[in-house]
Design an enzyme around this catalytic site. Structure first.
Site, PDB file in Angstrom:
ATOM      1  N   CYS A 158      -5.603   7.886   9.097  1.00 41.35           N
ATOM      2  CA  CYS A 158      -5.755   7.370  10.451  1.00 41.35           C
ATOM      3  C   CYS A 158      -5.511   8.463  11.472  1.00 41.35           C
ATOM      4  CB  CYS A 158      -4.770   6.223  10.685  1.00 41.35           C
ATOM      5  SG  CYS A 158      -5.222   4.720   9.825  1.00 41.35           S
ATOM      6  N   ARG A 198      -0.410  14.949  13.258  1.00 40.97           N
ATOM      7  CA  ARG A 198       0.047  14.736  11.882  1.00 40.97           C
ATOM      8  C   ARG A 198       0.137  16.041  11.075  1.00 40.97           C
ATOM      9  NH1 ARG A 198      -1.999   8.949   9.667  1.00 40.97           N
ATOM     10  NH2 ARG A 198       0.030   9.022   8.701  1.00 40.97           N
ATOM     11  N   ARG A 238      -4.516   9.920   4.344  1.00 41.19           N
ATOM     12  CA  ARG A 238      -3.348  10.742   4.599  1.00 41.19           C
ATOM     13  C   ARG A 238      -2.504  10.921   3.331  1.00 41.19           C
ATOM     14  NH1 ARG A 238      -0.754  14.370   7.991  1.00 41.19           N
ATOM     15  NH2 ARG A 238       1.449  14.218   7.606  1.00 41.19           N
ATOM     16  N   ASP A 267       4.142   1.026  12.210  1.00 43.00           N
ATOM     17  CA  ASP A 267       2.993   0.319  11.627  1.00 43.00           C
ATOM     18  C   ASP A 267       2.871  -1.120  12.133  1.00 43.00           C
ATOM     19  OD1 ASP A 267       2.340   2.573  10.250  1.00 43.00           O
ATOM     20  OD2 ASP A 267       2.921   1.842   8.273  1.00 43.00           O
ATOM     21  N   ARG A 323      -8.773  -0.239   3.950  1.00 43.23           N
ATOM     22  CA  ARG A 323      -7.850   0.749   3.373  1.00 43.23           C
ATOM     23  C   ARG A 323      -6.507   0.105   3.033  1.00 43.23           C
ATOM     24  NH1 ARG A 323      -6.208   4.641   7.046  1.00 43.23           N
ATOM     25  NH2 ARG A 323      -4.904   5.091   5.283  1.00 43.23           N
ATOM     26  N   ILE A 355       7.002   7.632  17.154  1.00 41.18           N
ATOM     27  CA  ILE A 355       6.697   8.280  15.861  1.00 41.18           C
ATOM     28  C   ILE A 355       5.382   9.064  15.920  1.00 41.18           C
ATOM     29  CG2 ILE A 355       6.402   7.937  13.371  1.00 41.18           C
ATOM     30  CD1 ILE A 355       9.181   7.109  14.296  1.00 41.18           C
ATOM     31  N   LYS A 415       0.832  -1.216   0.000  1.00 38.43           N
ATOM     32  CA  LYS A 415       0.000   0.000   0.000  1.00 38.43           C
ATOM     33  C   LYS A 415       0.861   1.258   0.000  1.00 38.43           C
ATOM     34  CE  LYS A 415      -2.494   2.368   3.730  1.00 38.43           C
ATOM     35  NZ  LYS A 415      -1.354   3.166   4.103  1.00 38.43           N
ATOM     36  N   ASN A 416       1.868   1.295   0.880  1.00 39.35           N
ATOM     37  CA  ASN A 416       2.649   2.526   1.012  1.00 39.35           C
ATOM     38  C   ASN A 416       3.611   2.755  -0.154  1.00 39.35           C
ATOM     39  OD1 ASN A 416       1.300   2.998   3.326  1.00 39.35           O
ATOM     40  ND2 ASN A 416       3.023   2.706   4.716  1.00 39.35           N
TER      41      ASN A 416
HETATM   42  C1  UD1 Z   1       4.080   7.061   6.329  1.00 39.73           C
HETATM   43  C2  UD1 Z   1       3.272   5.818   6.110  1.00 39.73           C
HETATM   44  C3  UD1 Z   1       2.653   5.348   7.419  1.00 39.73           C
HETATM   45  C4  UD1 Z   1       3.722   5.196   8.488  1.00 39.73           C
HETATM   46  C5  UD1 Z   1       4.579   6.453   8.604  1.00 39.73           C
HETATM   47  C6  UD1 Z   1       5.770   6.289   9.533  1.00 39.73           C
HETATM   48  C7  UD1 Z   1       2.473   6.040   3.823  1.00 39.73           C
HETATM   49  C8  UD1 Z   1       1.309   6.257   2.927  1.00 39.73           C
HETATM   50  N1  UD1 Z   1       2.206   6.105   5.144  1.00 39.73           N
HETATM   51  O1  UD1 Z   1       3.186   8.078   6.791  1.00 39.73           O
HETATM   52  O2  UD1 Z   1       2.014   4.093   7.192  1.00 39.73           O
HETATM   53  O3  UD1 Z   1       3.103   4.959   9.739  1.00 39.73           O
HETATM   54  O4  UD1 Z   1       5.095   6.807   7.306  1.00 39.73           O
HETATM   55  O5  UD1 Z   1       6.564   5.230   9.136  1.00 39.73           O
HETATM   56  O6  UD1 Z   1       3.572   5.792   3.394  1.00 39.73           O
HETATM   57  N2  UD1 Z   1       5.643  15.006  10.599  1.00 39.73           N
HETATM   58  C9  UD1 Z   1       5.689  16.351  10.911  1.00 39.73           C
HETATM   59  N3  UD1 Z   1       5.535  17.263   9.900  1.00 39.73           N
HETATM   60  C10 UD1 Z   1       5.348  16.890   8.605  1.00 39.73           C
HETATM   61  C11 UD1 Z   1       5.303  15.495   8.296  1.00 39.73           C
HETATM   62  C12 UD1 Z   1       5.451  14.578   9.310  1.00 39.73           C
HETATM   63  O7  UD1 Z   1       5.862  16.726  12.074  1.00 39.73           O
HETATM   64  O8  UD1 Z   1       5.208  17.759   7.747  1.00 39.73           O
HETATM   65  C13 UD1 Z   1       5.764  14.004  11.689  1.00 39.73           C
HETATM   66  C14 UD1 Z   1       4.479  13.196  11.867  1.00 39.73           C
HETATM   67  O9  UD1 Z   1       3.536  13.879  12.635  1.00 39.73           O
HETATM   68  C15 UD1 Z   1       5.000  11.957  12.544  1.00 39.73           C
HETATM   69  C16 UD1 Z   1       6.376  11.765  11.905  1.00 39.73           C
HETATM   70  O10 UD1 Z   1       6.722  13.032  11.333  1.00 39.73           O
HETATM   71  O11 UD1 Z   1       5.138  12.176  13.912  1.00 39.73           O
HETATM   72  C17 UD1 Z   1       6.422  10.685  10.853  1.00 39.73           C
HETATM   73  O12 UD1 Z   1       5.525  10.991   9.829  1.00 39.73           O
HETATM   74  P1  UD1 Z   1       5.814  10.581   8.304  1.00 39.73           P
HETATM   75  O13 UD1 Z   1       7.078   9.797   8.207  1.00 39.73           O
HETATM   76  O14 UD1 Z   1       5.678  11.804   7.481  1.00 39.73           O
HETATM   77  O15 UD1 Z   1       4.604   9.620   8.034  1.00 39.73           O
HETATM   78  P2  UD1 Z   1       3.641   9.607   6.784  1.00 39.73           P
HETATM   79  O16 UD1 Z   1       4.419   9.879   5.547  1.00 39.73           O
HETATM   80  O17 UD1 Z   1       2.423  10.405   7.077  1.00 39.73           O
END
Ligand code: UD1
Length: 430
Positions: A118, A123, A94, A307, A399, A329, A24-25
């Site tokens: 989620c 986030r 997301r 995850d 999802r 995280i 998925k990711n």
């Molecule tokens: C992706 C994965 C999700 C996984 C996560 C962490 C996909 C579609 N989803 O989510 O399944 O759980 O990586 O491995 O690939 N953050 C900020 N500011 C930002 C962006 C992120 O503070 O602009 C923080 C988030 O709140 C979180 C951390 O960074 O605490 C990690 O988020 P991120 O790695 O961006 O996760 P996603 O890409 O949303």
């Protein structure tokens, strides 16, 4: 009103084999990236997920022609003419934020709102916006809308404050058609990022270092379409392994990249599972007593993935001794714990820590999936629990899992999916 539930009869050790679905990711950013390519992109090994259909709808609303057909998705982006993603689509998941980079690369503009997905805490998207600004994008926030425009995108040096998966992917997608070189440091190293870069490089992009902490992207004038097979889903693989472990059974998984799962496999071994591997096939045997694990800390890859935290918790709920999780995280990723407690687990949450005292066994209960992996963890727990578990909130599971109930049945876990009227909610026999 009707609600769909899954009724899982637990207590029989898993015996069986299954092939792991596509990731998925990986498929979601790659579908978004396809809008950068001229011609017809053909993606294979695509899992049948509601998130994939949501991404397909968004592409079509932007003017592309995206057709999911079984496990293949065909995308022709020649007619893309819009750069705005409506709020309802943004809230669907997301990964809609993943359209920002490619829309800017393709259209030099995009309008969106904050993404849904989620509920794991705040986030924020500040790192996405900061990175785009460094590449020449002007961002205006008006009410709910985020309006991004750029006369031209240029390469930039982008040091990430945190190795965010989504930001790393967005920068790659914005930078492939930008002018000059982009150097991204402290980049996320998740295997899905290397898969995205693998696809884009096949289309003519020049990306080096994806999967490492520093990624260098040299902009090219255009990209051509290509056929690409989506990598196997390491979290789905972990889900089936955990179902086997929770039920003290054994499983054979085909189409696994064990290197991507090393951190998860190491913990399963420490809990007492026996693992073997041969040519992309993985075997797990969890007969006997499982042991607790003193400290499990979720970390960016190659650390233990957030995850998989809920999935492993479902296994350790019945391991001998005390296990301690530290979720670093996401700030609010223990919603499954309360539901596991309904099934007889002994779990206490203190800030980012979850303390799990292993109990002899869990029992069936009425439980609700609050998010995707937490929901899957409840099903994993149900596989090992005595009696029947009734799981609500299946839209979360849909999802990310391709035919979850069918896979469980093929592994010998009796699982029925059925529609009930909401007035009988909680009255279905458990
Ligand atoms: C992706 C994965 C999700 C996984 C996560 C962490 C996909 C579609 N989803 O989510 O399944 O759980 O990586 O491995 O690939 N953050 C900020 N500011 C930002 C962006 C992120 O503070 O602009 C923080 C988030 O709140 C979180 C951390 O960074 O605490 C990690 O988020 P991120 O790695 O961006 O996760 P996603 O890409 O949303």
């Amino acid at each position: 009103m009707a609600d769909e539930i899954m009724r899982i009869t637990g207590g029989t050790p898993v015996r069986g084999e299954t092939t792991v679905q596509g990731a998925k990711n990986s498929v979601l950013p790659i579908m978004a990236a396809a809008m950068l390519c001229q011609g017809e992109t053909v993606l294979t090994n695509v899992p049948q997920l509601s998130d994939v259909y949501a991404a397909s709808r968004i592409l079509n609303r932007l003017g592309a022609h995206c057709t999911p057909d079984g496990h293949t998705v065909t995308i022709n982006a020649a007619d893309i003419c819009r750069a705005e993603i409506p709020d309802a689509d943004m809230r669907a998941m997301r990964s809609t934020i993943m359209f920002m980079g490619p829309l800017l690369g393709r259209m030099r503009q995009c309008t969106l709102t904050r993404p849904g997905g989620c509920a794991l805490g705040a986030r924020p998207i500040n790192l996405h916006l900061d990175a785009m600004e460094k590449m020449g994008v002007i961002i205006r926030c008006t009410g709910e809308q985020i309006v991004c425009t750029a006369d031209k995108l240029h390469g930039a040096r982008i040091p990430l404050a945190f190795p965010s998966v989504g930001v790393t992917e967005n920068v790659i997608m914005a930078a492939v058609l930008a002018e000059g070189e982009t150097v991204l440091t402290n980049a996320a190293r998740e295997p899905e990022i290397a898969d995205l870069a693998g696809y884009l490089n096949r289309c003519g992009a020049k990306i080096r270092g994806a999967g490492e902490g520093t990624i260098v992207i040299e902009g090219v004038p255009q990209l051509h379409a290509a056929e690409y097979r989506i990598m196997p889903d390491r979290i789905a693989a972990m889900t089936w392994l955990c179902a086997a472990a929770a039920s003290r059974g054994s499983i054979t998984l085909r189409d696994v990249r064990t290197g991507d799962l090393e951190n998860c496999l190491d913990l399963l071994r420490r809990a007492g599972c026996k693992l073997g591997e041969c040519d992309g096939t993985l075997f797990l045997d969890a007969g006997g007593v499982l042991r607790s694990i003193r400290e499990i800390v979720t970390m960016p890859y190659p650390g233990f993935p957030t995850d998989a935290q809920a999935l492993l918790m479902a296994v350790l709920a019945t391991a001998h001794g005390t296990s301690v999780f530290d979720e670093t995280i996401f700030e609010d990723r223990y919603k499954h714990a309360g539901e596991l407690v309904r099934m007889g687990a002994d779990i206490r949450i203190k800030g980012t820590a979850a303390v799990v005292e292993g109990v002899h066994c869990l029992h069936g209960a009425y439980v609700e999936a609050m998010d995707l992996r937490g929901g899957a963890a409840l099903a994993v727990a149900a596989a090992g629990a005595e009696g029947q578990t009734v799981l609500h909130g299946l839209h979360h599971i849909d999802r990310g899992y391709d035919h979850f109930a069918e896979v469980f049945n093929s592994l010998g876990i009796r699982t029925e999916r059925m529609v009930i009227s909401t007035s009988s909610r909680g009255k279905t026999s458990a």
